[in-house]
Design an enzyme around this catalytic site. Structure first.
Site, PDB file in Angstrom:
ATOM      1  N   ASP A  10      50.595 -57.076 -37.065  1.00 20.52           N
ATOM      2  CA  ASP A  10      49.715 -58.214 -36.797  1.00 20.52           C
ATOM      3  C   ASP A  10      49.266 -58.902 -38.098  1.00 20.52           C
ATOM      4  O   ASP A  10      48.118 -58.786 -38.509  1.00 20.52           O
ATOM      5  CB  ASP A  10      48.501 -57.720 -35.990  1.00 20.52           C
ATOM      6  CG  ASP A  10      47.703 -58.871 -35.372  1.00 20.52           C
ATOM      7  OD1 ASP A  10      47.927 -60.031 -35.775  1.00 20.52           O
ATOM      8  OD2 ASP A  10      46.860 -58.597 -34.504  1.00 20.52           O
ATOM      9  N   HIS A  42      47.376 -62.832 -35.129  1.00 22.57           N
ATOM     10  CA  HIS A  42      46.594 -63.430 -34.044  1.00 22.57           C
ATOM     11  C   HIS A  42      45.511 -64.372 -34.567  1.00 22.57           C
ATOM     12  O   HIS A  42      44.999 -65.199 -33.813  1.00 22.57           O
ATOM     13  CB  HIS A  42      46.046 -62.373 -33.079  1.00 22.57           C
ATOM     14  CG  HIS A  42      44.834 -61.624 -33.531  1.00 22.57           C
ATOM     15  ND1 HIS A  42      44.900 -60.386 -34.121  1.00 22.57           N
ATOM     16  CD2 HIS A  42      43.520 -61.935 -33.473  1.00 22.57           C
ATOM     17  CE1 HIS A  42      43.681 -59.968 -34.384  1.00 22.57           C
ATOM     18  NE2 HIS A  42      42.815 -60.884 -34.007  1.00 22.57           N
ATOM     19  N   SER A  55      38.847 -59.153 -37.720  1.00 19.62           N
ATOM     20  CA  SER A  55      40.296 -59.312 -37.699  1.00 19.62           C
ATOM     21  C   SER A  55      40.741 -59.967 -38.995  1.00 19.62           C
ATOM     22  O   SER A  55      40.169 -60.960 -39.417  1.00 19.62           O
ATOM     23  CB  SER A  55      40.724 -60.184 -36.532  1.00 19.62           C
ATOM     24  OG  SER A  55      40.920 -59.390 -35.419  1.00 19.62           O
TER      25      SER A  55
HETATM   26  N1  ARG Z   1      42.069 -57.087 -29.744  1.00 17.92           N
HETATM   27  C1  ARG Z   1      42.231 -57.710 -31.024  1.00 17.92           C
HETATM   28  C2  ARG Z   1      41.103 -58.701 -31.248  1.00 17.92           C
HETATM   29  O1  ARG Z   1      40.086 -58.575 -30.651  1.00 17.92           O
HETATM   30  C3  ARG Z   1      43.584 -58.306 -31.171  1.00 17.92           C
HETATM   31  C4  ARG Z   1      43.873 -59.512 -30.354  1.00 17.92           C
HETATM   32  C5  ARG Z   1      45.227 -60.121 -30.549  1.00 17.92           C
HETATM   33  N2  ARG Z   1      46.258 -59.409 -29.853  1.00 17.92           N
HETATM   34  C6  ARG Z   1      46.612 -59.675 -28.574  1.00 17.92           C
HETATM   35  N3  ARG Z   1      47.534 -58.964 -28.013  1.00 17.92           N
HETATM   36  N4  ARG Z   1      46.060 -60.653 -27.914  1.00 17.92           N
HETATM   37  O2  ARG Z   1      41.205 -59.827 -31.633  1.00 17.92           O
HETATM   38  N1  GLU Z   2      40.809 -58.265 -32.975  1.00 17.21           N
HETATM   39  C1  GLU Z   2      39.463 -58.543 -33.328  1.00 17.21           C
HETATM   40  C2  GLU Z   2      39.258 -59.907 -33.971  1.00 17.21           C
HETATM   41  O1  GLU Z   2      39.935 -60.839 -33.738  1.00 17.21           O
HETATM   42  C3  GLU Z   2      38.983 -57.504 -34.258  1.00 17.21           C
HETATM   43  C4  GLU Z   2      38.991 -56.256 -33.577  1.00 17.21           C
HETATM   44  C5  GLU Z   2      37.667 -55.942 -33.005  1.00 17.21           C
HETATM   45  O2  GLU Z   2      37.098 -56.690 -32.204  1.00 17.21           O
HETATM   46  O3  GLU Z   2      37.241 -54.889 -33.424  1.00 17.21           O
HETATM   47  O4  GLU Z   2      38.349 -60.142 -34.698  1.00 17.21           O
END
Ligand code: ARG
Ligand code: GLU
Length: 695
Positions: free
Chosen positions: A219, A83, A627
């Site tokens: 990921d 991502h 991330s």
């Molecule tokens: N929640 C994670 C973050 O904050 C992963 C985001 C990417 N995944 C998704 N399904 N959009 O970035």
């Molecule tokens: N998915 C998040 C990011 O893109 C990291 C996960 C979080 O926010 O803890 O940085």
């Protein structure tokens, strides 16, 4: 078994007393080093951060300013999340080369794909410059005067720094302006895409599984840093060569077990752990709900159109993911704050603070802070929401309005002479070109109709029919005019005529009032932070995240979010197959992966139980920006890749609770398995250093 679990939970609570916190890597000696070793680490503070010798920090790169990445070979191979590389993968994709759907694997260096604008930045060293930055700042100064003084001091310090010509410097404020650190950095601009799994692996579970455990997402994506022949940062050139890093992370094949030490090293973006209760209330009761509502309306339109057309799916994939990610996080954050009674608990802590003030005879100095903050947050809420809604609509979600916002800046630049105008023209043209590359009028108009009512009664979708800015050619015809001509044509455009009054209101009314109130609150919070550290001594104060390099450590652990529920800390490929829904846009599984599962062809990447691990949980305190951060074992080897937090713990940016806050990592064995067994990209496996620390 049950007894064991209770014992584990008991242990987790005991041990977690020393967890939480995002620590400054140059200050680990002493308390943090001891904590880490108590949790099982064999690393010294100097193994992690050293100025004179290579150390772990030399392998950690800030990825495009928003994510983290790490070097995993002596040829500059770089690992980050799928991502995090999503925008790049998307921009190389088309209906003919659908790298989102099919994945991408460069077969040799020549096939690795350059990415305009993408950069990776390393930290050369960190210095405490608090005394110099605050020199000459006095209590009687206004907030503005203080700012001018610290800005001036910062500039002076930076111009006197000893550094190489190709390095940069920045100074960042910590503990709300009570401490300052200088960073010497090195930024690489030739970063090429090397490999990415298909979305059905890299984003498996999509929005449904996002922010949720149990998770089964691979990921990850791979890039490579290129440097000039002297191994220094350089703009893209086909003559550049793979970067030789000062340090790269060896990759452990031995896997993890519950209780193992984990260190997450990266660039967390923003946390607000020391907010007064009044602020948490404002965020969760006013700000989040209004943002959630706007994004929900926008997503309804985008999601439907993406499902109906492959072309739109490719065009909007990256934008949709960005909008949906924060939308879901805000929902989780609100639930968590409520369920944990965070506001009431923060009020209790504040009552303790007030009691301590009395006891220490500091009431006259600090007693006004909390009541004053409460009053100011109440007065701040309406303008904060108004500004937020504007930014949400005119900057983050609707692209036609976003272009109008840019164009208004270009119109303003025209007043400041030809040079300023030409600079603004260049950047606006680039921006509009990249917006229109992945633009669909129906989608954007649908979004406009859905979200504009959150801001105004005056919603006029007819502007989409007549504006020049939904098409690159007609947009450029206006953008390429001489300044006077440009202003005239721009103002005659119906989309601009529609947007301009809102933009003027923003600059003349909303922004000034917001800034004034915000500055006053910040000044109080600076004082409050200082008071807190003075009055409630606690050696475990750590500064809020501010996109600087941090260390967070913990252990592999499950968690018990509610009565009768305990989550195991490791997920397996079996779980991917349990979730499999043929042809589904979130839960489809590639045939090749199914075949490998059926034949149990996991190679050396299987766990001792014969199953293939996919993701695992830790007690590391992380946030957005972490991330792509490496999960590192007790010896400094890579064991996983951080990418998310669990649903019950998304509140941790304001209210970290070590009992239920967990970070989610991809097991590096799954990463290796996908590269090797799924994609057959063995040339990449060969360039890594695979190790067996447990044998
Ligand atoms: N929640 C994670 C973050 O904050 C992963 C985001 C990417 N995944 C998704 N399904 N959009 O970035
Ligand atoms: N998915 C998040 C990011 O893109 C990291 C996960 C979080 O926010 O803890 O940085």
């Amino acid at each position: 078994m049950k007894l064991l679990k209770i014992l584990f939970l008991f242990l987790a609570i005991q041990v977690s007393a020393q967890q939480g916190g995002m620590w400054i890597p140059s200050l680990l000696q002493g308390m943090n080093e001891n904590d880490m070793q108590a949790l099982g680490s064999k690393l010294s503070a100097k193994d992690i951060y050293d100025v004179n010798h290579s150390s772990l920090k030399d392998a950690i790169g800030h990825f495009n300013g928003g994510c983290t990445s790490e070097v995993i070979s002596k040829k500059g191979l770089l690992l980050t999340n799928h991502h995090c590389g999503f925008g790049q993968i998307q921009s190389h994709s088309s209906l003919e080369h659908d790298y989102l759907k099919d994945g991408f694997w460069a077969e040799n260096y020549e096939d690795e794909l350059p990415n305009n604008g993408l950069y990776v930045e390393f930290i050369v060293r960190i210095e405490d410059v608090t005394t110099q930055v605050l020199e000459g700042v006095t209590d009687t100064m206004t907030a503005k005067e203080k700012q001018a003084k610290t800005d001036g001091n910062s500039n002076r310090i930076q111009s006197a720094v000893t550094k190489e010509a190709w390095q940069d410097t920045k100074i960042k404020s910590f503990f709300k302006g009570n401490q300052y650190f200088l960073f010497v950095t090195e930024r690489f601009n030739d970063i090429r895409l090397v490999g990415a799994p298909p979305t059905s692996i890299g984003k498996f579970g999509s929005d449904t599984d996002n922010w949720v455990w149990p998770r089964h997402t691979g990921d990850f994506s791979l890039f490579r840093i290129y440097a000039d022949k002297k191994n220094r940062p350089a703009a893209y050139s086909k003559d550049n060569v793979p970067y030789k890093p000062k340090h790269f992370l060896p990759v452990s094949l031995d896997g993890i077990s519950e209780g193992d030490f984990t260190l997450v090293f990266g660039f967390p973006g923003t946390t607000q752990e020391y907010l007064p209760a009044a602020a948490i209330k404002e965020i969760t009761e006013d700000l989040n709900p209004s943002n959630i509502a706007i994004r929900e309306a926008a997503l309804k339109v985008i999601d439907a159109q993406m499902k109906a057309s492959d072309e739109i799916r490719i065009q909007y994939a990256s934008k949709q993911a960005r909008i949906a990610n924060a939308w879901k996080k805000w929902i989780g954050e609100n639930l968590g704050i409520k369920k944990s009674n965070a506001i009431a608990k923060r009020k209790e802590a504040e009552a303790e603070f007030t009691k301590a003030l009395k006891k220490k005879n500091l009431e006259s100095q600090y007693g006004h802070l909390l009541p004053e903050l409460e009053k100011q947050y109440e007065a701040f809420a309406p303008i904060d929401i108004k500004r937020n809604n504007f930014v949400e609509i005119f900057v983050r979600t609707n692209e036609l309005m976003g272009m109008m916002f840019r164009l208004s800046q270009m119109e303003n630049a025209a007043i400041n002479g030809d040079d300023a105008f030409n600079v603004a023209r260049e950047s606006t043209k680039n921006r509009i070109k990249s917006v229109l590359k992945d633009f669909n009028v129906d989608v954007d108009q649908g979004v406009f109709e859905a979200i504009m009512p959150f801001y105004t009664d005056n919603v006029d979708p007819s502007i989409y029919k007549h504006t020049a800015f939904t098409n690159l050619e007609s947009a450029n015809a206006i953008l390429d005019s001489a300044p006077g001509d440009f202003i005239e044509k721009l103002n005659a455009d119906p989309a601009y005529a529609y947007a301009k009054p809102f933009i003027i209101e923003f600059y003349t009314k909303i922004e000034p009032e917001f800034q004034e109130k915000n500055t006053a609150i910040n000044a109080l919070e600076t004082e409050y932070m200082k008071a807190l550290m003075e009055v409630v001594p606690n050696e475990r104060y750590y500064p809020d995240a501010n996109s600087t390099l941090r260390v967070t450590y913990g252990q592999v652990r499950g968690y018990a979010p509610r009565d009768a529920v305990y989550y195991e800390p490791v997920s397996y490929l079996d779980g991917v197959m349990e979730k499999y829904i043929p042809g589904d846009y979130e839960f489809d599984v590639p045939q090749k992966l199914q075949d490998l599962y059926t034949s149990k062809d996991f190679g050396r990447y299987a766990d001792a139980n014969g199953k293939l691990p996919v993701c695992f949980l830790g007690t590391n305190h992380t946030t957005g920006g972490n991330s792509g951060s490496p999960a590192i074992d007790a010896h400094g080897n890579l064991i996983g890749l951080n990418f998310d937090r669990v649903w019950e713990g998304t509140m941790s940016d304001m209210n970290y609770d070590p009992e239920i806050c967990r970070n989610i990592m991809v097991d590096v064995r799954y990463v290796l398995f996908v590269i090797d067994k799924y994609a057959g990209a063995t040339r990449l496996i060969k360039e890594m250093k695979l190790v067996h620390p447990k044998k």
